[in-house]
Structure formats: structure tokens, C-alpha cells
Design a protein around this motif. Structure first.
Motif, short mmCIF file in Angstrom:
data_model
loop_
_atom_site.label_atom_id
_atom_site.label_comp_id
_atom_site.label_asym_id
_atom_site.label_seq_id
_atom_site.Cartn_x
_atom_site.Cartn_y
_atom_site.Cartn_z
N ASP A 1 -5.69 -1.49 -5.39
CA ASP A 1 -4.88 -2.05 -4.00
C ASP A 1 -5.92 -2.93 -3.64
OD1 ASP A 1 -3.59 -2.43 -1.93
OD2 ASP A 1 -3.36 -0.38 -1.27
N GLU A 2 -5.40 -4.41 -3.79
CA GLU A 2 -6.39 -5.19 -3.10
C GLU A 2 -7.76 -5.42 -3.57
OE1 GLU A 2 -5.37 -7.17 0.35
OE2 GLU A 2 -3.37 -6.26 0.73
N THR B 1 0.86 -1.27 0.06
CA THR B 1 -0.11 0.02 0.08
C THR B 1 0.85 1.30 -0.15
OG1 THR B 1 -1.64 -1.15 1.13
CG2 THR B 1 -1.81 1.36 1.33
N GLU C 1 -6.95 1.17 -1.34
CA GLU C 1 -7.38 -0.05 -0.37
C GLU C 1 -8.29 0.13 0.67
OE1 GLU C 1 -4.56 -3.00 2.17
OE2 GLU C 1 -4.36 -0.81 2.84
MG LIG Z 1 -2.23 -2.79 1.92
#
Ligand SMILES: [Mg+2]
Ligand SMILES: Nc1ncnc2c1ncn2[C@@H]1O[C@H](COP(=O)(O)OP(=O)(O)OP(=O)(O)O)[C@@H](O)[C@H]1O
Lengths: 236, 381
Positions: free
Chosen positions: A160-161, A42, A84
Motif C-alpha cells: 500500500d503506497e 487502502t 499504508e
Molecule cells: Mg490509502
């Protein structure tokens, strides 16, 4: 190369989160960044999108040095991140959220076109266009975050994810969408815990460990790398 | 009282809030579904009511509404100043989500600018007319807002709250102790706004507070129209996005610092205008006008009314200022209630925060923010 990161370090106060990482993303690629919790994935995204200033190193995007450029101006250059933890606007409706994605754009026709595209990619969002972002389910919020980032029509999309907290069915779906977006011409830098899927879809990938890049290669190479298998793919 | 305070049980709380919500939602639904002309007619009626309010021929029929312990017209003027300031602070706190604890400091800057430039007690003896000084006062408060905001708004977190608190205190101390600002003695003979009736009497005199109230009321309406237009524009969208998630706003390309600074400066300018109006009416400005408590009251009024909603801010500012004045002259068991006004006020706020944290008339969006489901999961940062 569309994005080049050279020897970037980043500090949170006195804690050094990134220790001189270098990576590149070429036009049209999907590049994955994998690593354990707290590895600095991140943080790397924040450095690229400009939310956090870097301590040293250089970031080049589309031939321009953006190391010191403000975050909002980076968006105008064609760099957009779906943060994220989703980071959608809870009090805005789905449509208003998507509209925020196009904040920097003035071409109305193009925006309307992209809205159609996003709603086609995510029919769930189309059904819920008047619902407040904050009341969407986790998976729907995730889709909204990705859709909203697409609305800026980025050259490089930072994810992000995107699969965090999703049911297996939906994970499959979101990865399919990522591949589709990429095939439609958007370059993607993807951070994932779900290393199996990410490596299978990515052209190239990097492995991050405590703020350092420890490995890189094509998605397939890493997928079959014994140490990567051990650490990130959950197979002995 | 010796009973211990147990919060309301969850069921009680639920029942109470549901009832409140249904009541409000029913009204809000009706309002939003009423035909356009009905809404305009109602709005016009409300406006006419408030223009008529300071006339004795009208308010004597309003039962307990006029204040027994104070000249009602004077009270209305005070209330209108508070409403104007609540509308201004709502931009800062309600729209952009910035915590400003020293809002009254800007009011003081506005009032003192007028005092220094117009009063014969001032050292610089410019003796300019009131109307000329008003734009200067507004500009100066805006500049002080920008100067205060530029270093602090870049930082996240509670810095702004601290700095604004310090700013208001600094202004107050300067007012008390600086020779230039005359402390307790203050500035007198500050000129009134211009204007004469046909027979030569000034419109804005000493005895009749009504013209001042009408002036402020008119300015409130103009400011509200301006603010409403702003909030429906790109600027408003940017403010809301910053309030809801500053990082995400930046990731969408919103120049967050610039918009925060704008909100802060716009709020400051409105407080400066209020200060200039106050000085022009009062004729006299000294250091006692600027207690820290006033900043807190305005902030509480905005939150009480429903921050983020213009109507909420107006109602909050109006009710709070009015209630405080309403206590004057009421005795209960030989105690003047006015002495306890802030205690009462504190209790109401606490009850409010328990049952209705989004305020009396919350913004729809704001209400949705309170329901934010992201708080259900722990999100790794
Ligand atoms: Mg992260
Ligand atoms: N705002 C912050 N202040 C201080 N330290 C931070 C901050 N954000 C992250 N860190 C630290 O920096 C390191 C890297 O964090 P980062 O969020 O980049 O990890 P990550 O790889 O994204 O992990 P995850 O997979 O859990 O999301 C961690 O040790 C974390 O504790």
C-alpha cells in the motif's frame, strides 16, 4: 487466478467505502490499483488482508474461499501486506521487526535465508539493523515495512503506497526492488498514488473511483488512456 | 496558594529530563555491562535484603524507613500484595497495552472465593482448607477474566476500559448488597495457610505478619521468573507487537485476540492469587476492602514505575503502597498527613506525567516507542 475478488462491498459504520468491486490477480503478476485520495484503495487492501470484514461479496485466494477467514490465518495461507503509513513496530529494532515478519514461520533455515535476501535488497536496513524502528527515517521505515512483509515469504504481497513520502531517487529504487521481487517469483498487488511508475511496472492495472472499479487493462493501455492521463498522470 | 501554575519552560524541562535520563542511563548502562556474577550478586543482595526486612533486629537500623504510625511488618505485607498485583497488571497494561481500570475486581473475586468456600459464616458451609481453595480461586478469577475479555477484547478502543471499570463496580456493589456475600458484616474465621513449627505453633498465625510477607515475597519471585520467561518467548513478542501496532501485528499473522485474552486472563489470575493470600492472612473479608480507588492506585503504580518493565512495576507498586502507609501518623500543623495521601499522590503523578511520561524505570523499547517518528508526519488512514 491466485486472488479473485467478486463483487465485494465494505462498510465503515454507515459509510459505504466499497461498492461491489471485482478484480483478479494472476500468479506471477504485478497488478496495480490506482485512484484518487479516498477512492478506497487502502480499504480494498484491508478487505483482502482481513483487517476489515466485508459486507458482501467473495474473496478467493489460491483456490480457497477466504472471505470469512481471520486475518492472521490469511498470513499463514501466504498473503502478506505492508500497510499504508508503514505500520512498522516503533519500539522494535530493525532485526526484530524483520523477525516479526516471519512470525508464522517455523523453518529457521528458510527464515535466515530470507533475512539475507532482504538485507541484500535493502543494504540500508543492514547498516541499521540494531536501530529502533521508530527512529528510522520515513524512507527507511518504508523499506522496513516492505522487507518485513517479504519475511513471511508470501505468495501474494500487498503493497500500500510503498513510495509514499520518498525522495525521487528512492522512489526509483523502491520500484526497482518491487520489480526485482516480482522477478524472483512473488506476485504483487500494488496500490500507488504514483500512477506513472506503477502503470509502467505493472502487468495489469485497475482504476478505482469512489469505491468502484471504473477501468481496467494492461499497464501500458492505461498509461496511454486519455482519461487516465487526465486524472492521474498530471498531463493534460 | 495563589500563584498560577505555569508548566516548566521547555528549557527547564529539557534540562531536567536530560539530567534524569543521564542518571538512569548511566545506571542502566553499568548494569548491562557489569559481569554476570556482579549482577547475580547484586540481585541476591537485594533479595536477601527484602527477606530480612521484616525483622525488627534489622529494620531498627534503617532510620526513617520503618513506618511510625503502623506496624511495619503489617505494612510490608500490604506492600508486597500491591507489588504482586502490579506485576500482574503490568502484563495486561504494560506488555499487551490493554487498559484495565477494574483490576481490583479480580482481587475481590479471589478473596471472596476463598471466603465463601472456607468461612463458617458462609451460607454454603463447605469449610474447605485454605490451600485447597487457592487453586479454585485462581481458576475462577481466570474464568471471570475470560468471560469479561471474550466479548470486549474483540473490539478496539476504550470499551475494555469501560467494561473493566463496570466490572469492578459490579463486584463491589454485589459485595455491599448481596446477602450471599454478607456486605459489611463480612466473612470471619477464614482459615490461615497450613504449616506448624516443631513445637506445634502454627507458622501462619494472627500476630506475626512476617510469614505471610515471606510467602508473598516468594510468590512474587516465582511469578516474576515466569513472566520474564514468557516475555522472552513468542508470546512476549506477540504482546509487544499488539501493544505497538495492533493492525500491523495482525498483518504479520499474530492471532491478536487470542493473545490479548491470554494477557488479560494471566493478569486476572495473579490478582486472584493476591486476593486469596489477602483473605488467608486477614482472616476476615468484607465489602470495605474493595474500593474502586484501589484499582486506580495499582494502575497508577504500574505507569509510575514504568509500564512494560517488570522492575518498573515492582518499584512502582512498592513505592506507591509504601508511601501511602508512610503518611500514617505524621502530623503537620495539626493535620494528619494520611488524610491527604491521595492529594499528594495525585500531584506526584501529574509532575511525573509532565517530566517523565514513560515512568521511573521505563522499558528500553517503551522509551523508543515514545520517540516514534511516525508521529512526525500525518499519515492518511
Ligand atoms: Mg490509502
Ligand atoms: N476507519 C474508517 N472509518 C470511517 N471511514 C473510513 C475509514 N477508513 C477509511 N474511511 C473512508 O473510506 C473511504 C476510502 O478510504 P481509503 O483509505 O480506502 O482511501 P484510499 O484510496 O486509500 O486513499 P489515499 O490515497 O488517500 O490513501 C474514504 O472516504 C475514507 O474517508
Amino acid at each position: 487466478m491466485l486472488l479473485e475478488i467478486e463483487d465485494v462491498s465494505l462498510l465503515y459504520g454507515r459509510i459505504q467505502a466499497l461498492h461491489g468491486i471485482s478484480l483478479t490477480v494472476g500468479e506471477g503478476e504485478i497488478v496495480a490499483l490506482i485512484g484518487a485520495n479516498g477512492a478506497g484503495k487502502t480499504t480494498t487492501m484491508r478487505a483482502i488482508s482481513g483487517i476489515r470484514p466485508v459486507a458482501s461479496g467473495r474473496i478467493r485466494f489460491d483456490g480457497e474461499d477466504i472471505t470469512k477467514l481471520r486475518a492472521d490465518l490469511r498470513v499463514r495461507r501466504g498473503l502478506c501486506q505492508a500497510p499504508e503509513g508503514r505500520g512498522i513496530f516503533p519500539g522494535m529494532t530493525v532485526l526484530e521487526n524483520l523477525d516479526m515478519g516471519a512470525y508464522t514461520r517455523r523453518d529457521r533455515a528458510g527464515v535466515a535465508q530470507d533475512l539475507d535476501r532482504v538485507l541484500t535488497l535493502f543494504p540500508r536496513l543492514a547498516e541499521r539493523r540494531k536501530q529502533h524502528g521508530g527512529t528510522l527515517s520515513g524512507g527507511e521505515q518504508q523499506m522496513l515495512a516492505v522487507g518485513r512483509a517479504l519475511m513471511s515469504r508470501p505468495k501474494l504481497l500487498l503493497l500500500d503506497e510503498p513510495s509514499m513520502g520518498l525522495a525521487p531517487m528512492l522512489i526509483q529504487q523502491i520500484f526497482n526492488i518491487i520489480t526485482e521481487i516480482n522477478e524472483q517469483g512473488t506476485t504483487i498487488l500494488l496500490v500507488e498514488q504514483n500512477a506513472q511508475q506503477a502503470l509502467a511496472r505493472a502487468h495489469r492495472a485497475y482504476v478505482l473511483e469512489t469505491g468502484r472499479i471504473v477501468k481496467s487493462g494492461t499497464g501500458q493501455e492505461l498509461l496511454h488512456d486519455p482519461s487516465v492521463k487526465d486524472a492521474y498522470l498530471g498531463v493534460a | 496558594m495563589t500563584t498560577t501554575v505555569n508548566g516548566p519552560s521547555p528549557e527547564q524541562r529539557e534540562a531536567f529530563t536530560t539530567r534524569l535520563r543521564h542518571g538512569r542511563e548511566a545506571i542502566s548502562e553499568r548494569w548491562h555491562h557489569a559481569p554476570r556474577w556482579v549482577r547475580w550478586a547484586l540481585l541476591a543482595a537485594v533479595i536477601v535484603f527484602f527477606y530480612a526486612l521484616p525483622n525488627k533486629e534489622f529494620y531498627q537500623y534503617l532510620g526513617p524507613i520503618p513506618t511510625p504510625g503502623a506496624n511495619f511488618t503489617q505494612v510490608l505485607f500490604t506492600v508486597s500484595i500491591y507489588v504482586l498485583m502490579a506485576v500482574g497488571l503490568n502484563i495486561v497494561v504494560g506488555f499487551a497495552g490493554l487498559l484495565d481500570l477494574g483490576y481490583f475486581g479480580f482481587f475481590a473475586v479471589g478473596a471472596y472465593t476463598v471466603a465463601v468456600l472456607t468461612s463458617p459464616s458462609s451460607d454454603i458451609k463447605t469449610l474447605w482448607p485454605w490451600l485447597v481453595v487457592v487453586p479454585i480461586a485462581i481458576a475462577l478469577t481466570m474464568v471471570s477474566g475470560v468471560m469479561l475479555g471474550t466479548p470486549t477484547l474483540r473490539l478496539r478502543g476504550d470499551y475494555l476500559a469501560l467494561v473493566t471499570l463496570g466490572f469492578a463496580e459490579m463486584i463491589r456493589i454485589a459485595a455491599v448488597s448481596s446477602e450471599f456475600l454478607k456486605g459489611q458484616r463480612g466473612f470471619n474465621q477464614i482459615p490461615h495457610p497450613p504449616g506448624q513449627y516443631a513445637d506445634g505453633r502454627p507458622v501462619f498465625g494472627v500476630l506475626d505478619a512476617r510469614p505471610y510477607y515471606w510467602l508473598v515475597l516468594t510468590l512474587i519471585i516465582l511469578v516474576v521468573i515466569g513472566v520474564r520467561n514468557l516475555t522472552h518467548s513468542r508470546v512476549g513478542r506477540a504482546w509487544i507487537s499488539i501493544r505497538e501496532d495492533e493492525d500491523a501485528a495482525q498483518l504479520m499473522g499474530v492471532p491478536t485476540f487470542k493473545f490479548k485474552l491470554w494477557a488479560f486472563a494471566a493478569g486476572a489470575a495473579i490478582a486472584g492469587l493476591a486476593g486469596a493470600l489477602f483473605a488467608g492472612k486477614q482472616n476476615f473479608v468484607n465489602s470495605q476492602n474493595f474500593e474502586l480507588l484501589n484499582s486506580i492506585i495499582i494502575l497508577a503504580a504500574v505507569i509510575f514505575g514504568g509500564s512494560g518493565n517488570i522492575v518498573g512495576a515492582i518499584v512502582g507498586g512498592g513505592l506507591v503502597a509504601y508511601m501511602i502507609e508512610r503518611f500514617r501518623g505524621i502530623e503537620l500543623f495539626g493535620i494528619e498527613l494520611y488524610e491527604f495521601r491521595f492529594l499528594f499522590f495525585g500531584v506526584v503523578l501529574v509532575v511525573m506525567m509532565i517530566f517523565r511520561p514513560q515512568g521511573l524505570i521505563p522499558n528500553r523499547r517503551r522509551a523508543a516507542e515514545f520517540k516514534d517518528r511516525r508521529k512526525e508526519v500525518t499519515v492518511g488512514e
